[in-house]
Design an enzyme around this catalytic site. Structure first.
Site, mmCIF file in Angstrom:
data_model
loop_
_atom_site.group_PDB
_atom_site.id
_atom_site.type_symbol
_atom_site.label_atom_id
_atom_site.label_comp_id
_atom_site.label_asym_id
_atom_site.label_seq_id
_atom_site.Cartn_x
_atom_site.Cartn_y
_atom_site.Cartn_z
ATOM 1 N N GLY A 46 0.852 -1.195 0.076
ATOM 2 C CA GLY A 46 0.132 -0.052 0.017
ATOM 3 C C GLY A 46 0.994 1.258 0.132
ATOM 4 O O GLY A 46 1.972 1.384 0.846
ATOM 5 N N ALA A 47 0.609 2.227 -0.920
ATOM 6 C CA ALA A 47 1.638 3.334 -1.112
ATOM 7 C C ALA A 47 1.996 4.039 0.315
ATOM 8 O O ALA A 47 3.388 4.232 0.488
ATOM 9 C CB ALA A 47 0.983 4.068 -2.236
ATOM 10 N N ASP A 78 -1.793 4.578 -6.244
ATOM 11 C CA ASP A 78 -0.272 4.697 -5.679
ATOM 12 C C ASP A 78 0.410 5.649 -6.615
ATOM 13 O O ASP A 78 1.721 6.194 -6.025
ATOM 14 C CB ASP A 78 0.374 3.442 -6.694
ATOM 15 C CG ASP A 78 0.056 1.895 -5.651
ATOM 16 O OD1 ASP A 78 -1.108 1.703 -5.645
ATOM 17 O OD2 ASP A 78 0.835 1.777 -5.168
ATOM 18 N N ASN A 87 -3.260 2.668 -9.984
ATOM 19 C CA ASN A 87 -3.799 1.845 -8.775
ATOM 20 C C ASN A 87 -3.783 0.322 -9.070
ATOM 21 O O ASN A 87 -3.608 0.163 -10.410
ATOM 22 C CB ASN A 87 -5.088 2.359 -8.504
ATOM 23 C CG ASN A 87 -5.746 1.895 -6.983
ATOM 24 O OD1 ASN A 87 -4.683 2.114 -6.028
ATOM 25 N ND2 ASN A 87 -6.803 1.154 -6.682
ATOM 26 N N LYS A 88 -4.141 -0.190 -8.166
ATOM 27 C CA LYS A 88 -4.029 -1.642 -8.380
ATOM 28 C C LYS A 88 -4.658 -2.428 -9.842
ATOM 29 O O LYS A 88 -5.862 -1.598 -10.169
ATOM 30 C CB LYS A 88 -4.881 -2.293 -7.165
ATOM 31 C CG LYS A 88 -4.860 -4.029 -7.190
ATOM 32 C CD LYS A 88 -3.406 -4.622 -7.394
ATOM 33 C CE LYS A 88 -2.438 -4.213 -6.297
ATOM 34 N NZ LYS A 88 -0.889 -4.609 -6.706
HETATM 35 O O1 MRU Z 1 0.389 -3.871 -4.664
HETATM 36 P P1 MRU Z 1 -0.144 -3.167 -3.556
HETATM 37 O O2 MRU Z 1 -0.844 -4.103 -2.446
HETATM 38 O O3 MRU Z 1 0.988 -2.549 -2.684
HETATM 39 O O4 MRU Z 1 -1.298 -2.355 -4.053
HETATM 40 C C1 MRU Z 1 -1.797 -1.524 -3.312
HETATM 41 C C2 MRU Z 1 -2.911 -0.276 -3.697
HETATM 42 O O5 MRU Z 1 -3.045 -0.493 -5.252
HETATM 43 C C3 MRU Z 1 -3.463 0.512 -3.108
HETATM 44 O O6 MRU Z 1 -4.896 0.806 -3.880
HETATM 45 C C4 MRU Z 1 -2.809 1.880 -3.226
HETATM 46 O O7 MRU Z 1 -1.360 1.581 -2.866
HETATM 47 C C5 MRU Z 1 -3.530 2.944 -2.355
HETATM 48 S S1 MRU Z 1 -3.260 2.364 -0.621
HETATM 49 C C6 MRU Z 1 -3.770 3.485 0.283
#
Ligand code: MRU
Length: 353
Positions: A46-47, A236, A246-247
């Protein structure tokens, strides 16, 4: 509140997100290399959480450094910045956090070693506290956009587990629920790493927020059936023009939302906005290992040797984004102007030293 990561006297302590939801275990990293590995392996993810974890890893390297001069300490410091820089390329909060630690070091160069070390540790701890405060502010702004009652869909995990606490997208949902709104969350399971079914469902159920897990390919049908009143996700990296990385799968959700006339909101702190990146095409997208796609719980689910793609993120063009919620307020299109205005506000806020 869930303790995603925290600075302790014995090291940086993480809830191990690779083990959730079946095991709630914690790992303590005592070196920056261990922190870098924890980020790479998604023990912490998570970023915003990645950014603060990196800052704490750097602080750990400085704390344990055997340097006897500021020059030697700077060498250890630079090495630790490089170690965390190499972990995950898309989450811009990581690079923001490294830069903030570097700027802090520059202001401290003439101080005695002990003071430099302590000030860098304090800076990392301050980032932790500021992240929670930012999420709570985002929650207050974002809650006004949530329906009084109904289904809210989210993708991946942008919750307490992706931040230092409370969450970005899930912070908005939490704040709306705290205000008495009757929200039922639809959590996309989020193939291939399953952050939605493993992490979002776990933390929302802990808070008693009604949650239904759906596989990613059910989102369109839920929208067509009128079960989804709004969508809120994290980010992200947000480019200067409002394109949102984002994801993987977020783009699909955004396009479906447009087709069904459902508002698509993004919640992220200003540290996720990268003004040096003009649009989403310039955002580096992390490619992760093939086993995340071909295997599940260690078991093969695809023929051996099949070709695989595994981009961890996609980019949603700004035209699909109804609004971006930050700790400074709600930005709407045209995002070049609205995000830049928010950045000015951020620069005007003195970061306590
Ligand atoms: O690969 P990850 O689990 O680090 O990806 C996380 C995401 O895509 C979240 O939506 C993003 O980081 C926002 S977290 C507040």
């Amino acid at each position: 509140m869930i303790q995603t990561l925290e600075w302790t006297d014995s090291g940086v302590r993480f809830i191990d997100q690779t083990k959730l939801p079946t095991e709630e275990t914690y790992v303590t990293c005592t070196t920056c290399t261990q922190v870098a590995n924890a980020i790479r392996k998604m023990v912490v993810r998570g970023a915003p959480a990645i950014g603060v974890a990196a800052a704490m890893g750097i602080a750990l390297a400085v704390k344990t450094s055997k340097a006897e001069t500021v020059g030697e300490l700077k060498r250890d410091f630079d090495e630790s910045c490089e170690a965390v820089r190499q972990t995950r390329p898309t989450a811009v909060n990581l690079f923001w956090a490294i830069r903030r630690m570097q700027d802090k070091f520059e202001t401290l160069r003439i101080r005695p070693l002990g003071q430099i070390k302590q000030a860098l540790i304090d800076e990392a701890k301050r980032m932790h506290a500021e992240d929670i405060a930012a999420n709570q502010a985002m929650g207050r702004f974002g809650a006004t956009l949530m329906p009084a009652s109904g289904g809210v869909l989210t993708h991946c995990n942008a919750g307490a587990l992706a931040t230092c606490g409370y969450g970005t997208a899930l912070g908005v949902i939490r704040a709306a629920v705290e205000q008495g709104k009757k929200i039922h969350v639809y959590a996309d399971e989020t193939r291939p790493f399953l952050q939605g079914s493993r992490l979002t469902a776990w933390e929302l159920m802990k808070d008693g927020i009604p949650t239904t897990v759906i596989s990613d390919n059910m989102a369109g049908a839920m929208m067509l059936q009128g079960k989804i009143a709004a969508i809120v996700v994290g980010a992200d990296c947000i480019a200067a023009n409002g394109d949102v990385a984002n994801k993987i799968g977020t783009y699909t959700v955004a396009v479906l939302a447009k087709e069904h006339g459902i508002p698509f909101y993004v919640a992220a702190p200003c540290s996720t906005v990268d003004f040096n990146t003009p649009d989403g095409s310039k955002i580096p997208i992390e490619q992760r290992n093939r086993e995340e796609v071909t295997h599940m719980a260690g078991k093969a689910i695809a023929p051996e040797g099949v070709q695989v793609e595994n981009p961890a993120f996609d980019v949603t063009p700004a035209k699909y984004v109804t609004a971006i919620v930050t700790e400074r307020g709600i930005a709407r299109a045209p995002y070049e102007a609205s995000l830049a205005k928010m950045a000015e506000a951020v620069q005007n806020v003195a970061i306590p030293r």
